[in-house]
Design an enzyme around this catalytic site. Sequence first.
Site, PDB file in Angstrom:
ATOM      1  N   ASP A 169      44.982  41.891  44.265  1.00 15.28           N
ATOM      2  CA  ASP A 169      43.999  40.801  44.183  1.00 15.28           C
ATOM      3  C   ASP A 169      42.651  41.345  43.727  1.00 15.28           C
ATOM      4  O   ASP A 169      41.609  40.891  44.160  1.00 15.28           O
ATOM      5  CB  ASP A 169      43.884  40.101  45.550  1.00 15.28           C
ATOM      6  CG  ASP A 169      43.128  38.776  45.460  1.00 15.28           C
ATOM      7  OD1 ASP A 169      43.019  38.218  44.351  1.00 15.28           O
ATOM      8  OD2 ASP A 169      42.631  38.309  46.505  1.00 15.28           O
ATOM      9  N   LYS A 171      41.957  41.076  37.274  1.00 14.82           N
ATOM     10  CA  LYS A 171      43.304  40.725  36.816  1.00 14.82           C
ATOM     11  C   LYS A 171      43.830  41.630  35.710  1.00 14.82           C
ATOM     12  O   LYS A 171      45.042  41.801  35.574  1.00 14.82           O
ATOM     13  CB  LYS A 171      43.351  39.245  36.413  1.00 14.82           C
ATOM     14  CG  LYS A 171      42.742  38.303  37.483  1.00 14.82           C
ATOM     15  CD  LYS A 171      43.199  38.606  38.915  1.00 14.82           C
ATOM     16  CE  LYS A 171      42.239  38.071  39.970  1.00 14.82           C
ATOM     17  NZ  LYS A 171      42.498  38.601  41.328  1.00 14.82           N
ATOM     18  N   ASP A 212      48.096  37.874  43.433  1.00 15.25           N
ATOM     19  CA  ASP A 212      47.375  36.588  43.513  1.00 15.25           C
ATOM     20  C   ASP A 212      46.820  36.210  42.142  1.00 15.25           C
ATOM     21  O   ASP A 212      46.688  37.057  41.261  1.00 15.25           O
ATOM     22  CB  ASP A 212      46.228  36.708  44.526  1.00 15.25           C
ATOM     23  CG  ASP A 212      45.571  35.351  44.808  1.00 15.25           C
ATOM     24  OD1 ASP A 212      46.241  34.310  44.652  1.00 15.25           O
ATOM     25  OD2 ASP A 212      44.376  35.335  45.188  1.00 15.25           O
ATOM     26  N   ASN A 213      46.505  34.934  41.982  1.00 16.29           N
ATOM     27  CA  ASN A 213      45.792  34.423  40.784  1.00 16.29           C
ATOM     28  C   ASN A 213      46.542  34.669  39.486  1.00 16.29           C
ATOM     29  O   ASN A 213      45.917  34.917  38.458  1.00 16.29           O
ATOM     30  CB  ASN A 213      44.392  35.061  40.666  1.00 16.29           C
ATOM     31  CG  ASN A 213      43.567  34.919  41.917  1.00 16.29           C
ATOM     32  OD1 ASN A 213      43.372  35.893  42.642  1.00 16.29           O
ATOM     33  ND2 ASN A 213      43.106  33.729  42.191  1.00 16.29           N
ATOM     34  N   GLU A 227      42.023  29.012  45.421  1.00 15.62           N
ATOM     35  CA  GLU A 227      41.378  28.891  46.730  1.00 15.62           C
ATOM     36  C   GLU A 227      40.288  27.813  46.755  1.00 15.62           C
ATOM     37  O   GLU A 227      39.416  27.791  45.902  1.00 15.62           O
ATOM     38  CB  GLU A 227      40.786  30.250  47.163  1.00 15.62           C
ATOM     39  CG  GLU A 227      39.914  30.986  46.134  1.00 15.62           C
ATOM     40  CD  GLU A 227      40.687  31.989  45.274  1.00 15.62           C
ATOM     41  OE1 GLU A 227      41.901  31.798  45.067  1.00 15.62           O
ATOM     42  OE2 GLU A 227      40.058  32.959  44.820  1.00 15.62           O
TER      43      GLU A 227
HETATM   44  N1  SAM Z   1      41.658  40.012  48.507  1.00 15.82           N
HETATM   45  C1  SAM Z   1      40.381  39.387  48.833  1.00 15.82           C
HETATM   46  C2  SAM Z   1      40.629  38.190  49.724  1.00 15.82           C
HETATM   47  O1  SAM Z   1      41.566  37.422  49.426  1.00 15.82           O
HETATM   48  O2  SAM Z   1      39.918  38.008  50.709  1.00 15.82           O
HETATM   49  C3  SAM Z   1      39.634  38.968  47.608  1.00 15.82           C
HETATM   50  C4  SAM Z   1      39.432  40.064  46.580  1.00 15.82           C
HETATM   51  S1  SAM Z   1      38.349  39.600  45.228  1.00 15.82           S
HETATM   52  C5  SAM Z   1      39.268  38.351  44.414  1.00 15.82           C
HETATM   53  C6  SAM Z   1      38.509  40.990  44.120  1.00 15.82           C
HETATM   54  C7  SAM Z   1      37.786  42.248  44.567  1.00 15.82           C
HETATM   55  O3  SAM Z   1      38.328  43.364  43.878  1.00 15.82           O
HETATM   56  C8  SAM Z   1      36.292  42.263  44.287  1.00 15.82           C
HETATM   57  O4  SAM Z   1      35.607  42.455  45.500  1.00 15.82           O
HETATM   58  C9  SAM Z   1      36.079  43.457  43.341  1.00 15.82           C
HETATM   59  O5  SAM Z   1      34.890  44.170  43.591  1.00 15.82           O
HETATM   60  C10 SAM Z   1      37.303  44.302  43.633  1.00 15.82           C
HETATM   61  N2  SAM Z   1      37.791  45.115  42.506  1.00 15.82           N
HETATM   62  C11 SAM Z   1      37.995  44.704  41.233  1.00 15.82           C
HETATM   63  N3  SAM Z   1      38.550  45.665  40.492  1.00 15.82           N
HETATM   64  C12 SAM Z   1      38.723  46.746  41.315  1.00 15.82           C
HETATM   65  C13 SAM Z   1      39.252  48.043  41.129  1.00 15.82           C
HETATM   66  N4  SAM Z   1      39.750  48.429  39.964  1.00 15.82           N
HETATM   67  N5  SAM Z   1      39.279  48.880  42.187  1.00 15.82           N
HETATM   68  C14 SAM Z   1      38.782  48.477  43.382  1.00 15.82           C
HETATM   69  N6  SAM Z   1      38.275  47.251  43.618  1.00 15.82           N
HETATM   70  C15 SAM Z   1      38.229  46.389  42.599  1.00 15.82           C
HETATM   71 MG    MG Z   2      42.600  36.134  44.560  1.00 14.07          MG
END
Ligand code: SAM
Ligand code: MG
Length: 215
Positions: free
Chosen positions: A141, A144, A169-170, A199
């Site tokens: 998640d 993407k 997800d998504n 969501e």
């Molecule tokens: N899983 C969480 C929830 O449902 O409560 C939501 C996660 S949010 C959609 C995506 C998160 O992934 C963001 O906080 C972003 O900073 C982090 N993120 C994106 N790419 C990443 C990567 N390559 N490595 C670590 N974190 C990453």
């Molecule tokens: Mg998500």
Amino acid sequence: TRTTRPQRLLQAVSINAVRGDPDSVIKAIDHFCKHTEWAMNVGDEKGAILDLVVMETCPSTVLELGTYCGYSTVRITRLLPPATKLITVEMNPEYAHVARQVIQHAGLQDKVCVLEGESADLIPKMANMFGIQAFDFVFLDHWKDHYLPDIRLLEDCGLLAQGSVVLADNVVCPGAPDYLNYVRYNLKYSSRFYQAHLEYTRVLDGLERSEYQGD
Ligand code: SAM
Ligand code: MG
């Protein structure tokens, strides 16, 4: 002074959720995101599907990529047997800091390790860092366009075993077409789609459950 959305979400948890009660933390976050500010948590509708997949998988090792404020971390961890640990990866230090406090409020801090950094840097270190053979359950998640490179990296690092379940997800909104193409047309995976909504909205979205069959 100005606050950030994660700080306001944490504030809502501190005020409205009972310490040590994960369900009340989930409820406080869902209420905040439905009535005050939208946030990118998996949310209640897809969260119920996530719960079912976690319960049927009954994992003893869990990896989550993308922690944000720890909503899905709390959702998953509250369903795990006492000895099971969850590793969650977040590259934004501010989000990781908030997530640790949300997880602490839920009383789940002993079962969770919030790792700060990029998934591509941390995945190759996991076997050594945690003495892990393979993950029984992985929740994707994060951003993407990282789903496909990271599932391939998990394979290359030997972190998926026969029966490992990867839930993404998504996969409709914002969507991960290259990832779906990979898991759906690949003999190494048995894959199925769960339709739901983005969501806290009525926009179509869904989760893809892909079970690794080994090579
Ligand atoms: N899983 C969480 C929830 O449902 O409560 C939501 C996660 S949010 C959609 C995506 C998160 O992934 C963001 O906080 C972003 O900073 C982090 N993120 C994106 N790419 C990443 C990567 N390559 N490595 C670590 N974190 C990453
Ligand atoms: Mg998500």
